[in-house]
Design an enzyme around this catalytic site. Structure first.
Site, PDB file in Angstrom:
ATOM      1  N   CYS A 161       9.285   7.038  -4.524  1.00 13.36           N
ATOM      2  CA  CYS A 161       7.883   6.615  -4.417  1.00 13.36           C
ATOM      3  C   CYS A 161       7.060   7.206  -5.547  1.00 13.36           C
ATOM      4  CB  CYS A 161       7.309   7.056  -3.071  1.00 13.36           C
ATOM      5  SG  CYS A 161       5.511   6.924  -2.989  1.00 13.36           S
TER       6      CYS A 161
ATOM      7  N   CYS B 107       4.268   9.817  -4.162  1.00 12.31           N
ATOM      8  CA  CYS B 107       4.581  11.084  -3.503  1.00 12.31           C
ATOM      9  C   CYS B 107       4.371  12.262  -4.473  1.00 12.31           C
ATOM     10  CB  CYS B 107       6.036  11.082  -3.000  1.00 12.31           C
ATOM     11  SG  CYS B 107       6.240  10.335  -1.366  1.00 12.31           S
TER      12      CYS B 107
ATOM     13  N   HIS C 213       4.226  10.630   2.941  1.00 12.15           N
ATOM     14  CA  HIS C 213       4.577   9.224   2.694  1.00 12.15           C
ATOM     15  C   HIS C 213       4.557   8.367   3.964  1.00 12.15           C
ATOM     16  CE1 HIS C 213       6.600   6.071   0.283  1.00 12.15           C
ATOM     17  NE2 HIS C 213       7.346   5.829   1.345  1.00 12.15           N
TER      18      HIS C 213
ATOM     19  N   ASN D  50      -5.811  -1.847   0.235  1.00  9.05           N
ATOM     20  CA  ASN D  50      -4.949  -2.958   0.641  1.00  9.05           C
ATOM     21  C   ASN D  50      -3.811  -2.355   1.426  1.00  9.05           C
ATOM     22  OD1 ASN D  50      -6.410  -4.893  -0.825  1.00  9.05           O
ATOM     23  ND2 ASN D  50      -5.251  -4.462  -2.692  1.00  9.05           N
TER      24      ASN D  50
ATOM     25  N   SER E  36       2.039  -2.832  -2.828  1.00 12.76           N
ATOM     26  CA  SER E  36       3.431  -2.749  -3.252  1.00 12.76           C
ATOM     27  C   SER E  36       4.081  -1.428  -2.861  1.00 12.76           C
ATOM     28  CB  SER E  36       3.532  -2.984  -4.763  1.00 12.76           C
ATOM     29  OG  SER E  36       2.503  -2.295  -5.441  1.00 12.76           O
TER      30      SER E  36
ATOM     31  N   HIS F 187       3.144   4.154   0.780  1.00 12.17           N
ATOM     32  CA  HIS F 187       2.496   5.470   0.757  1.00 12.17           C
ATOM     33  C   HIS F 187       0.994   5.264   0.997  1.00 12.17           C
ATOM     34  CE1 HIS F 187       2.705   9.783  -0.552  1.00 12.17           C
ATOM     35  NE2 HIS F 187       1.405   9.567  -0.436  1.00 12.17           N
TER      36      HIS F 187
ATOM     37  N   HIS G 283      -2.559   4.888   0.633  1.00 11.36           N
ATOM     38  CA  HIS G 283      -3.434   4.995  -0.538  1.00 11.36           C
ATOM     39  C   HIS G 283      -4.419   3.840  -0.597  1.00 11.36           C
ATOM     40  CE1 HIS G 283      -0.666   1.926  -2.083  1.00 11.36           C
ATOM     41  NE2 HIS G 283      -1.522   1.704  -3.053  1.00 11.36           N
TER      42      HIS G 283
ATOM     43  N   GLN H 233      -7.746   2.199  -3.456  1.00  6.60           N
ATOM     44  CA  GLN H 233      -8.090   2.093  -4.865  1.00  6.60           C
ATOM     45  C   GLN H 233      -9.604   2.170  -5.055  1.00  6.60           C
ATOM     46  OE1 GLN H 233      -6.140  -0.844  -7.350  1.00  6.60           O
ATOM     47  NE2 GLN H 233      -4.856  -1.523  -5.663  1.00  6.60           N
TER      48      GLN H 233
HETATM   49  O1  LIG Z   1      -3.300  -2.910  -7.796  1.00  6.66           O
HETATM   50  P1  LIG Z   1      -2.117  -3.355  -6.962  1.00  6.66           P
HETATM   51  O2  LIG Z   1      -2.043  -2.642  -5.631  1.00  6.66           O
HETATM   52  O3  LIG Z   1      -0.827  -3.323  -7.714  1.00  6.66           O
HETATM   53  O4  LIG Z   1      -2.432  -4.885  -6.659  1.00  6.66           O
HETATM   54  C1  LIG Z   1      -3.057  -5.396  -5.527  1.00  6.66           C
HETATM   55  O5  LIG Z   1      -4.462  -5.103  -5.484  1.00  6.66           O
HETATM   56  C2  LIG Z   1      -5.260  -5.653  -6.538  1.00  6.66           C
HETATM   57  C3  LIG Z   1      -6.718  -5.343  -6.238  1.00  6.66           C
HETATM   58  O6  LIG Z   1      -7.153  -5.880  -5.008  1.00  6.66           O
HETATM   59  C4  LIG Z   1      -5.048  -7.162  -6.704  1.00  6.66           C
HETATM   60  O7  LIG Z   1      -5.689  -7.594  -7.877  1.00  6.66           O
HETATM   61  C5  LIG Z   1      -3.556  -7.521  -6.765  1.00  6.66           C
HETATM   62  O8  LIG Z   1      -3.416  -8.924  -6.765  1.00  6.66           O
HETATM   63  C6  LIG Z   1      -2.836  -6.902  -5.567  1.00  6.66           C
HETATM   64  O9  LIG Z   1      -1.451  -7.205  -5.622  1.00  6.66           O
END
Ligand SMILES: O=P(O)(O)O[C@H]1O[C@H](CO)[C@@H](O)[C@H](O)[C@H]1O
Ligand SMILES: O=P(O)(O)O[C@H]1O[C@H](CO)[C@@H](O)[C@H](O)[C@H]1O
Lengths: 347, 347
Positions: free
Chosen positions: A51, A54, A113, A153, A161, A164, A166, A168
């Site tokens: 990961c 981590c 994690h 997300n 993806s 873990h 998290h 943004q």
């Molecule tokens: O930044 P990550 O987690 O790789 O990507 C994810 O979040 C982003 C922000 O919402 C989006 O633009 C991506 O399409 C999504 O896959």
């Protein structure tokens, strides 16, 4: 509600964006033969060698994470926004563009994690909020950063993806579209009433109780009357606070508590780690005063019928209008009736 | 373009909705460890006994389909909109709702279960357009129907629960949100220039050629400058036609041809039956004149990197702003370079 809207198609107004949404309460009877998702995987290890989030592991950009013990943030190795982009604008007939600059960060909620917000302890969630506060303040104070979008997300069905825990932060120069719509509604209401539209809305919802999921000393979690996603919710401070930087210590704990309670309810809907995108909308960091702002955090979860069947926002929704199949009140009833203990601890 | 926008983050304006979209051209280098989709299944039978859209089969509502040979439409057994809903409006403090009524129909493109638009013959696609014309006219003429939304959800990743080639029509009383935005831009331009904004836009794009994918006598297919989805496109008649009911016979054939050509290009991007939502935006059927309207059909396909990896419109996109990773020009270059023959026939 005393009219026929519980059973009949109707539209509801989102007072924050000025947009309408179509509600089709009779439509839940529709059978489903379409796509199903994998339900969320469980039993993750506390530490996962492969990961990139981590502690101590190598990230995709080649750097190594420190051996962090509290929530930890760093600049995204694949930022969609970049700082120091040359300011330009382009106009050629009917083509219009302008440069944009900003900073993208990743916020690890915990070194562990295997956790998610509903499984974390309240003091540890409060540490996440503290880091959000610090980032909002520091990023917002930078020259040229007028908006700070904090979001999470969760779940691979939401494009995440890595499991873990998290979120943004994308901080940028221009005020984004969705926020701009809200600014206009908040301002218009403030100018006429000298109150935040959300103060009055919370007051009304607390009287009605119908859409309130959880309430504590300083916060409310509810399904907004105009919810689009099946189990869309909103967490709001009772007091008008323009941004998370203004939370008192006890408000911060209240916020952490309601975050835990709400996300436990989510996981309990389908006994699965509930996917969603969550985001905090708050005052722009453009250096001007924002008496109209009342920060709030919204959750947009896609699941509709089960841990594997989601609501598709496609076709009609893309070309015409958002549409939902269960009413906000039906969703609220379901969520209210669920246990306050996480299903995994109920054995 | 002669500026740095091919490489640097920027925003572009959608002249039809007045909304901005964020472009991050440098971001395609990001590795992908997230969710993958199943790629589309192939080799379907011409007739499928369990398909509720095949001729002579029983539908989910209990009715039987006729032994149809041409495109065939019927009222959706699980309509989100219903006719004859009692007209009501509801206002209680900050809660606003109003009843909505309408009609939902399903349009089978062909009796052949195994086909899709790119695999159909041009005269057979022209029959689909004829049925769309008939529905637009008949539904639009009904009392209380002011808008007719024709669309197709293709592929299970787009919420389509049955591969039998079909689309939908949702006709309703109120003008939907997305259409309302376009009406305002089209009107504003018409009032100043006495030309449709799309006539001028097509003229400019035909000169530039950069984003044109296919062109024939009466139609153009292009990637709009402000495209949101990775391979988003738009089909437009060169002549300002407010709605599909106004197509001449030869324009109808041109439209069918370009539909086939564009969808072949789509399938050839990843050698897969390309999923998308497509929709036709055209003049409201509210009984007034719409000189500002120029009908167009848009395709919103989710695939980004391969037949199994899509672009997720989540988090930032939901809370802030639509965002894309490849520029419209890069996508156009890819699509232009692809064969005009369907990959399945190239062996
Ligand atoms: O930044 P990550 O987690 O790789 O990507 C994810 O979040 C982003 C922000 O919402 C989006 O633009 C991506 O399409 C999504 O896959
Ligand atoms: O009507 P269908 O094909 O069952 O359903 C599909 O298209 C509808 C209209 O775009 C959406 O509301 C649904 O979420 C989607 O699954």
């Amino acid at each position: 509600m005393t009219n026929s809207f519980n059973d009949n198609p109707h539209r509801r107004l989102n007072i924050l964006t000025g947009e309408w949404i179509l509600v089709s309460p009779h439509r839940t009877k529709r059978p489903w033969q379409g796509k199903t998702e994998k339900s969320a995987t469980k039993d993750l290890p506390v530490y996962e060698p492969s990961c990139y989030l981590c502690p101590t592991n190598e990230r995709m950009g080649g750097e190594f994470n420190p051996s962090y013990e509290k929530p930890y943030s760093f600049v995204n190795d694949f930022s969609a926004l970049l700082p120091n982009v040359k300011e330009e604008s382009y106009k050629n007939g009917l083509l219009f563009a302008e440069s944009e600059s900003g900073i993208c960060k990743v916020v690890c909620f915990s070194p562990n994690h295997s956790l998610t917000l509903p499984l974390m302890e309240v003091p540890d969630i409060a540490e996440v909020i503290s880091l959000w506060q610090k980032e909002y303040k520091e990023l917002g104070a930078k020259v040229g950063i007028n908006h700070v979008q904090i979001f999470e997300n969760k779940g691979d069905i939401m494009g995440c993806s890595n499991p873990h825990p998290h979120g943004q932060i994308w901080a940028q120069n221009k005020i984004p579209q969705e926020v701009q719509k809200k600014i206009e509604s908040l301002k218009a209401y403030w100018e006429t009433h000298r109150r935040s539209i959300l103060e009055d809305y919370i007051e009304q919802e607390l009287k009605l109780q119908e859409r309130i999921i959880v309430e504590n000393e300083h916060f409310v979690a509810l399904i907004p009357y105009w919810a689009v996603w099946p189990y869309e919710t909103m967490i709001l401070p009772k007091r008008k606070l323009a941004h998370i930087g203004l939370l008192s210590e006890s408000e911060k704990i209240s916020y952490a508590e309601i975050l835990k309670q709400l996300t436990i309810k989510y996981d309990n809907i389908f006994n699965t780690s509930f996917p969603y995108s969550a985001g905090i909308h708050q005052a722009p960091t453009d250096g001007t005063d924002h008496p109209e702002w009342h920060f709030h955090m919204s959750f947009y979860p896609p699941l509709l019928r089960s841990a594997t069947v989601k609501k598709f926002m496609v076709g009609y929704e893309m070309f015409a209008n958002p549409q939902r199949d269960i009413t906000a009140e039906q969703a609220a009833e379901t969520m209210k009736s669920l246990s306050n203990e996480h299903y995994s601890s109920l054995g």
